[in-house]
Design an enzyme around this catalytic site. Sequence first.
Site, PDB file in Angstrom:
ATOM      1  N   TRP A 323       0.778  -1.379  -0.250  1.00  0.00           N
ATOM      2  CA  TRP A 323       0.100  -0.156  -0.081  1.00  0.00           C
ATOM      3  C   TRP A 323       0.831   1.242  -0.100  1.00  0.00           C
ATOM      4  O   TRP A 323       0.646   2.334  -0.572  1.00  0.00           O
ATOM      5  CB  TRP A 323      -0.837   0.033   1.139  1.00  0.00           C
ATOM      6  CG  TRP A 323      -1.815   1.292   1.256  1.00  0.00           C
ATOM      7  CD1 TRP A 323      -3.039   1.390   0.872  1.00  0.00           C
ATOM      8  CD2 TRP A 323      -1.438   2.419   2.105  1.00  0.00           C
ATOM      9  NE1 TRP A 323      -3.572   2.674   1.137  1.00  0.00           N
ATOM     10  CE2 TRP A 323      -2.672   3.324   1.953  1.00  0.00           C
ATOM     11  CE3 TRP A 323      -0.278   2.808   2.878  1.00  0.00           C
ATOM     12  CZ2 TRP A 323      -2.470   4.633   2.665  1.00  0.00           C
ATOM     13  CZ3 TRP A 323      -0.348   4.033   3.436  1.00  0.00           C
ATOM     14  CH2 TRP A 323      -1.361   4.897   3.195  1.00  0.00           C
ATOM     15  N   HIS A 324       1.998   1.144   0.547  1.00  0.00           N
ATOM     16  CA  HIS A 324       2.887   2.359   0.718  1.00  0.00           C
ATOM     17  C   HIS A 324       3.467   2.830  -0.534  1.00  0.00           C
ATOM     18  O   HIS A 324       4.032   3.817  -0.675  1.00  0.00           O
ATOM     19  CB  HIS A 324       4.010   2.120   1.887  1.00  0.00           C
ATOM     20  CG  HIS A 324       3.339   2.211   3.193  1.00  0.00           C
ATOM     21  ND1 HIS A 324       2.691   1.527   4.056  1.00  0.00           N
ATOM     22  CD2 HIS A 324       3.544   3.353   4.181  1.00  0.00           C
ATOM     23  CE1 HIS A 324       2.326   1.627   5.009  1.00  0.00           C
ATOM     24  NE2 HIS A 324       2.948   2.827   5.377  1.00  0.00           N
ATOM     25  N   GLY A 325       3.783   1.941  -1.248  1.00  0.00           N
ATOM     26  CA  GLY A 325       4.450   2.078  -2.512  1.00  0.00           C
ATOM     27  C   GLY A 325       4.660   1.066  -3.361  1.00  0.00           C
ATOM     28  O   GLY A 325       4.465  -0.253  -3.091  1.00  0.00           O
TER      29      GLY A 325
END
Length: 468
Positions: A323-325
């Site tokens: 989700w973060h990257g």
Amino acid sequence: MIFTEFRFLFFFLIVFSTHWILRENRYRKLWLLLCSYLFYGAWDWRFLSLIWISTVVDYIVGLQLDKTTNGDRRKIWLLVSLGTNLGILGFFKYFNFFVDSAANFLNFLGFSADFTTLNIILPVGISFYTFQTLSYSIDIYYKKMKPVYKLLDFALFVSFFPQLVAGPIVRASTFLPQLEKTRVFSRVRVKSCLLLFLIGFVKKACISDRLSPIVDSFFAAPETYTAGSSWVGVLFYAVQIYCDFSGYTDMAIACAGLLEYELCLNFNFPYLSENITEFWRRWHISLSTWLRDYLYIPLGGNRGGQLMTYRNLMLTMLLGGLWHGAGWNFVIWGGLHGGALIVQREWSKFSAPYRQLSGVMKSMGPPLTFYWVCIAWIFFRATDLEKSMTILQSFVFFNSSGSNELGTHLLGIFIVLAIVHFAAQRNFLGEWWEKTPDWIFAAWYGLAVSVAFWFVAPNYSAFIYFQF
């Protein structure tokens, strides 16, 4: 528009003044909606269309889920919401990542693959408002809440500007009821909001932005630095990302509070956690609870035995990392946290009968937890796996061939900040400002702002989580 820029302060002054001048609650909400679109459009007006798509689709889905009793049709409407939101998020954030990964995998197997990637600009805040609207549809599907019938209210929930681009991730069940009440200025804790905004401003502009050049120089070429410098670089990044992200949250909560809206707590002194489980109850709380409620529990949570529980835990953290990257470094970061959560659970079971052992480990818990979090931050920040392994070797094993020095004396800054952090967690100053006469508070606040400006970094920089 960044919270630490003067143009935002001017923008918010206009928003704040007009909001409280207007008497009708409906006009206030319409004003905030227009200002929110203006705020987001200042980044790139073209991406307003994505917010509008998510808003309209989930508004319709919510209404249809409420009046549809047929189970299959309800699933179809939920899939419409999931498909639209995750489809938009997947295309803009993960298209090139999956294309590159597939090509590299086929080349590894011996096939010649050269897929075309696209020059895609990542819309700021897309991960945050996507999760917000998804939670709304899912909650209605499971009949945990009723839909909102006013499109204006739902549109403001999706796009409310203080938390739009970097959270906290607001639940519809907590925000939408606030829109039904008329705002009353006498209920606003003005002093607390102003102080919280100043704290967030200092975290971002005076600490995070000041540490940024040091951190950037180290992570750009870690192989050229000594082992001592790797400690400076990694520890400073841990401080930078915390001050950057929690600083944004502080300012977002303060701005919402001045408009008499309440946002959820997103950070609760996570670096003082006794174990990794507690860390995730204190770090990015709105995301960790979202992943728990909408991913971990639907996967089965801890209901299917130990192996299934650990599988669900690891899958949740891996997807949380992604989700973060769009990069394998974020997947590894999530995997390290997932592994640590599993080990910590096993250790808790093992040490429970041994009271003395449990006491020793409890005292060692905060430094060990912070050490592991810093190791995971290496993969989160480094631009590629080769640099990650170089930093890991230097940070963990003190093995480095580099000769450049960042200066270990800089660790004194870390120690000072750690002491301040600990004192703040103990509420050392209490809430004296609430009891202070207005004129004394105003004089003190003006002095504090003047001092803070002396330490502001010369250049503005975007918040780190804008890229996620």
